[in-house]
Structures are given as structure tokens and as C-alpha cells.
Write a protein that holds these residues in place. Structure first.
Motif, PDB file in Angstrom:
ATOM      1  N   MET A   1      -4.536  53.372  78.105  1.00  0.00           N
ATOM      2  CA  MET A   1      -5.371  53.579  79.826  1.00  0.00           C
ATOM      3  C   MET A   1      -4.393  53.830  80.993  1.00  0.00           C
ATOM      4  O   MET A   1      -3.581  54.182  81.250  1.00  0.00           O
ATOM      5  N   LEU A   2      -5.285  55.015  81.786  1.00  0.00           N
ATOM      6  CA  LEU A   2      -5.013  55.629  82.393  1.00  0.00           C
ATOM      7  C   LEU A   2      -4.624  54.961  84.293  1.00  0.00           C
ATOM      8  O   LEU A   2      -5.632  55.093  84.899  1.00  0.00           O
ATOM      9  N   ILE A   3      -3.587  55.081  85.111  1.00  0.00           N
ATOM     10  CA  ILE A   3      -3.405  54.514  86.251  1.00  0.00           C
ATOM     11  C   ILE A   3      -3.563  55.623  86.737  1.00  0.00           C
ATOM     12  O   ILE A   3      -2.567  56.801  86.899  1.00  0.00           O
ATOM     13  N   LYS A   4      -4.091  55.707  87.670  1.00  0.00           N
ATOM     14  CA  LYS A   4      -4.144  57.066  89.294  1.00  0.00           C
ATOM     15  C   LYS A   4      -3.614  56.681  90.846  1.00  0.00           C
ATOM     16  O   LYS A   4      -4.781  55.455  90.965  1.00  0.00           O
ATOM     17  N   ALA A   5      -2.941  56.763  90.772  1.00  0.00           N
ATOM     18  CA  ALA A   5      -2.054  55.689  92.323  1.00  0.00           C
ATOM     19  C   ALA A   5      -2.749  56.766  93.076  1.00  0.00           C
ATOM     20  O   ALA A   5      -2.709  57.870  93.564  1.00  0.00           O
TER      21      ALA A   5
ATOM     22  N   TRP B   1       0.159  61.735  99.379  1.00  0.00           N
ATOM     23  CA  TRP B   1       1.403  63.048  99.949  1.00  0.00           C
ATOM     24  C   TRP B   1       2.747  62.672  98.361  1.00  0.00           C
ATOM     25  O   TRP B   1       3.403  63.739  98.043  1.00  0.00           O
ATOM     26  N   LEU B   2       2.252  62.285  97.472  1.00  0.00           N
ATOM     27  CA  LEU B   2       2.907  61.799  95.908  1.00  0.00           C
ATOM     28  C   LEU B   2       1.951  62.002  94.932  1.00  0.00           C
ATOM     29  O   LEU B   2       1.456  61.074  94.196  1.00  0.00           O
ATOM     30  N   PRO B   3       0.580  62.841  94.456  1.00  0.00           N
ATOM     31  CA  PRO B   3      -0.242  62.300  93.263  1.00  0.00           C
ATOM     32  C   PRO B   3       0.374  61.982  92.666  1.00  0.00           C
ATOM     33  O   PRO B   3       1.106  62.938  91.722  1.00  0.00           O
ATOM     34  N   LEU B   4       0.015  60.429  91.509  1.00  0.00           N
ATOM     35  CA  LEU B   4       0.852  60.576  90.300  1.00  0.00           C
ATOM     36  C   LEU B   4      -0.853  59.702  90.006  1.00  0.00           C
ATOM     37  O   LEU B   4      -1.457  59.412  90.514  1.00  0.00           O
ATOM     38  N   SER B   5      -0.235  60.016  88.363  1.00  0.00           N
ATOM     39  CA  SER B   5      -1.080  59.273  87.609  1.00  0.00           C
ATOM     40  C   SER B   5       0.145  58.829  86.243  1.00  0.00           C
ATOM     41  O   SER B   5       0.893  60.044  85.410  1.00  0.00           O
ATOM     42  N   LEU B   6      -0.451  58.016  85.537  1.00  0.00           N
ATOM     43  CA  LEU B   6       0.146  57.189  84.907  1.00  0.00           C
ATOM     44  C   LEU B   6       0.153  56.827  83.581  1.00  0.00           C
ATOM     45  O   LEU B   6      -1.330  56.115  83.317  1.00  0.00           O
ATOM     46  N   ALA B   7       0.421  56.589  82.025  1.00  0.00           N
ATOM     47  CA  ALA B   7      -0.057  55.343  81.454  1.00  0.00           C
ATOM     48  C   ALA B   7       0.824  55.057  80.253  1.00  0.00           C
ATOM     49  O   ALA B   7       1.984  56.287  80.381  1.00  0.00           O
ATOM     50  N   GLY B   8       0.572  54.430  79.531  1.00  0.00           N
ATOM     51  CA  GLY B   8       1.701  53.267  78.314  1.00  0.00           C
ATOM     52  C   GLY B   8       3.358  52.965  78.917  1.00  0.00           C
ATOM     53  O   GLY B   8       2.983  52.408  79.866  1.00  0.00           O
ATOM     54  N   ILE B   9       4.356  52.769  78.599  1.00  0.00           N
ATOM     55  CA  ILE B   9       5.103  51.933  78.860  1.00  0.00           C
ATOM     56  C   ILE B   9       5.951  53.571  79.417  1.00  0.00           C
ATOM     57  O   ILE B   9       6.391  54.618  79.210  1.00  0.00           O
ATOM     58  N   THR B  10       6.471  53.031  80.616  1.00  0.00           N
ATOM     59  CA  THR B  10       6.759  53.954  81.527  1.00  0.00           C
ATOM     60  C   THR B  10       8.192  53.426  81.977  1.00  0.00           C
ATOM     61  O   THR B  10       8.554  54.339  82.885  1.00  0.00           O
ATOM     62  N   THR B  11       8.671  51.961  81.924  1.00  0.00           N
ATOM     63  CA  THR B  11       9.690  51.140  82.710  1.00  0.00           C
ATOM     64  C   THR B  11      10.499  50.326  81.533  1.00  0.00           C
ATOM     65  O   THR B  11      11.335  50.517  82.150  1.00  0.00           O
ATOM     66  N   ALA B  12      10.833  51.040  80.341  1.00  0.00           N
ATOM     67  CA  ALA B  12      11.243  50.514  79.695  1.00  0.00           C
ATOM     68  C   ALA B  12      13.124  51.493  80.143  1.00  0.00           C
ATOM     69  O   ALA B  12      12.935  52.159  80.337  1.00  0.00           O
TER      70      ALA B  12
END
Length: 381
Positions: A313-317, A321-332
Motif C-alpha cells: 500500500m502506498l501512503i501519500k501524505a 511543505w514536505l511532500p512524502l510518499s511511503l510504503a512498507g515497513i518504515t519504523t522498525a
């Protein structure tokens, strides 16, 4: 005549199911019962309305009557379901029982508001629905200083939107970093810097002791810090799935209504989708998994049993002011990060020790590369 499929709720999940089902079956009777006005609107746009100078009505795509006519359903608005009987397959409302062939619970979730000490907890507002926006928009428009509780994705988006609209903003969170459930520390620190440069007052790692009102303003008291005086407090501290109706019916729940990969609950012919549903211990409150759940359940109830399958799943924040897209495991904790940065932004790739890609965060123009990365990630379900 067979009994209708009954849908409880009129949020994105419920209406996406209706749209998907009607593409496959134009004739089966559907009755949808909702506690609100039943308008079809774009919920993600709630965090844009103030900077765009929109009214709540601008978000409405169809009224309840228009939606019911287009999709050939019976739509009962401003009505509370009092009881579900899963043995005899009926729901009770307005002093009547209505039998169902299948029941879909799509009651969504409500914004979580802690019970703070003080005399003003009941004055904290939320912006989790069109009706809440309608109730609170004039008050927000008139406010000069607004405090937002919660520096997660939604709280951050609302803070940026209101600051862009000219409001003075204080953003609170008990966590020490921005968007801690989604962003690694080094990107959270960059977002922190960007918001601070835009004059948002960030109160992180903060503990609120009480919230009071002096009649004109609300006063937030913190442990070992100065009080914050503010016109409005908006809570964006997460969502609590609405479980009471399912629990009263004896349907299994945990954090959400427990469903299998067919979206079926512990009760025969009863399904749950959207913010209220929990599958494999997780609640997927983002648009894409809810849409895919609605499509899968539509196929199942139209006669083609279809287990839910979720790609990465792609998450588009919505953080311009700081455009971001993220997916997968990002905080382990054990992630190995590879960071590529240039004038177009950066891509931070998360790897395991054996160099397997498990997640990423992309900023600015580097977001154009995310779909190639997305295909390398394992499915979410």
C-alpha cells in the motif's frame, strides 16, 4: 421476494461497496441505513478545506437522494440501528424488524478523545466526518489560535492546512517525533524543522495535565511547561472503531470487528468492511485497502467468492511543505537505510540485513519513482 442485503453505514466503505456491487448486480435489493445525512463525499478532502476556502457542502458529490436513485437502493438516513439478531437475521430500528439475506457492517470509527482533567474536555472538537466539519466550521473560521492534539498523519495534515489558511497553530503529541507510526526518525526530524520554520508551535514529548476554559479561551496545562491559551482544540489522536452494535449481537471483536479474508465476521452472512473491520490483527483505515475490500466483498455477494488480497500500500501524505510518499515497513528498529538525495528530493529505502527491500519513503519529485519500488515490496495480505 428475497430479503435485501442490508448495509449499516454510509461512509467510503459502504458506498464503495454499493458502487462495486451494482456494477455486477443491478437488481438485488439493497437497504442502507445510516445515522447521518447520507451524502456521498470525499473524506480525504476534509484536511484541505480551510486552505482552499471551501465550505462543507463543496465536498458533497451526491446527496443521499441522488445516490439512492443512481444506484437503485433504499437509503434510510438519520436512523440508528438498535439491535442485530444474527440467528434470525434481522436488524431492529424505528420500532420495526427488517430481515436481511446478508448484512454488511460499515459503521466506521470515531475520533479518540482522552478524558483529560479539567472542565473543558467536552469542548474538544474532531474533524472525522462531513457532519463534524459542518458543525464546527464556522467556529474554526472565526478562531485565531488553534491547538491540534496528535502529530500523526491526520493531525499534521490538518495543522498544515490551517496554518496555510492563516491560523496560529500549536501541535501537541506525547511522542518525541512527528508521525511516529509512519516516519523514521531522520525524516521526522526534517518534517519537524519544516513545520517550525513555518511558525507552527510544536509541543512534542508533551504531557497534558488538564484542559480548562475561562469562558473565552481554552487553557492547556502541561507538566513543567507554560500553559497554552487557545481558541479551539481539535483532537486527531487516532480512531476507535465503532464496535458496540457488533458486540451486542455477540459478534467477535478485538480492536475492530474480526473478519477473515472473505470479510466475514463470526456470524453467518454478516460481513464488516472499512475502519471498523480487523483482519489478521490489523485495521486498515486508508483508502486503497478499503476500496479493495469493498470490491472483493461485492464479487462475493454477487456470486463469485473472492478472498481479499492486498498489494503493498502506498501512503501519500498531504504535507505540501514536505511532500512524502511511503510504503512498507518504515519504523522498525532493525532497518538498514539507503538514502539517495539530490535537488529533486530523496528516496530512503528500508532493507533487512540481507538487503531485501521492505519499505521506502520518497519526497518531492522523487515520488515519481515510487511505483517501481512498490512492485518490489511483498503484498500486505
Amino acid at each position: 421476494m428475497s430479503n435485501p442485503i442490508i448495509v449499516i453505514g454510509s461512509g467510503f466503505a459502504a458506498y464503495q461497496w454499493v458502487k462495486s456491487f451494482r456494477k455486477l448486480d443491478q437488481h438485488t435489493a439493497i437497504t442502507l441505513v445510516t445515522a447521518d445525512q447520507g451524502a456521498d463525499y470525499s473524506k480525504p478532502e476534509l484536511s484541505h478545506v480551510f486552505s482552499r476556502h471551501q465550505q462543507a457542502t463543496d465536498l458533497i458529490k451526491q446527496t443521499a437522494a441522488e445516490f439512492a436513485a443512481e444506484y437503485n437502493i433504499k437509503l434510510i438516513t438519520e436512523t440508528i440501528i438498535n439491535e442485530i439478531n444474527t440467528t434470525q437475521q434481522w436488524v431492529y430500528f424505528n420500532q420495526q424488524q427488517l430481515q436481511y439475506s446478508s448484512l454488511i457492517i460499515a459503521t466506521g470509527a470515531t475520533s479518540f478523545i482522552p478524558k483529560f482533567a479539567g472542565n473543558a474536555t467536552d469542548k474538544i472538537i474532531t474533524l472525522n466526518s462531513l457532519s463534524e466539519l459542518q458543525q464546527n466550521q464556522s467556529q474554526i473560521n472565526a478562531a485565531k489560535h488553534i491547538t491540534i492534539l496528535g502529530a500523526g498523519l491526520i493531525g499534521t495534515e490538518i495543522a498544515i492546512d490551517l496554518a496555510t489558511a492563516g491560523k496560529q497553530i500549536t501541535l501537541f503529541d506525547k511522542a518525541a517525533a512527528m508521525m511516529p507510526a509512519l516516519l523514521p526518525d531522520f525524516i521526522a526530524a526534517e518534517l519537524h524543522q519544516v513545520l517550525s520554520q513555518k511558525d507552527i508551535d510544536l509541543q512534542l514529548n508533551a504531557t497534558i495535565s488538564e484542559i480548562n476554559t475561562d469562558g473565552k479561551q481554552m487553557i492547556i496545562s502541561q507538566q513543567e511547561k507554560e500553559d497554552i491559551h487557545t481558541d479551539i482544540i481539535i483532537a486527531a489522536m487516532g480512531l476507535a472503531p465503532r464496535l458496540q452494535l457488533a458486540q451486542q449481537a455477540g459478534i467477535s471483536t478485538n480492536r475492530g470487528i474480526i473478519v477473515n479474508n472473505m470479510l466475514q465476521t463470526s456470524a453467518t452472512n454478516v460481513y464488516a468492511i472499512g475502519d471498523c473491520a480487523e483482519i489478521n490483527g490489523k485495521i486498515s483505515a486508508f483508502i486503497q485497502p478499503i476500496m479493495l475490500s469493498a470490491i472483493a466483498l461485492a464479487k462475493t455477494l454477487a456470486g463469485t467468492p473472492t478472498p481479499l488480497s492486498l498489494p503493498p500500500m502506498l501512503i501519500k501524505a498531504k504535507t505540501p511543505w514536505l511532500p512524502l510518499s511511503l510504503a512498507g515497513i518504515t519504523t522498525a528498529m532493525d532497518i538498514h537505510w539507503q538514502i539517495e538525495r539530490d535537488h529533486d528530493g530523496y528516496i530512503a529505502k528500508a532493507h533487512t540485513a540481507d538487503k531485501t527491500l521492505i519499505g521506502f519513503v520518497a519526497s518531492h519529485n522523487k515520488q515519481k519513482q515510487v511505483f517501481a519500488l512498490l512492485r518490489q515490496l511483498p503484498p500486505a495480505l
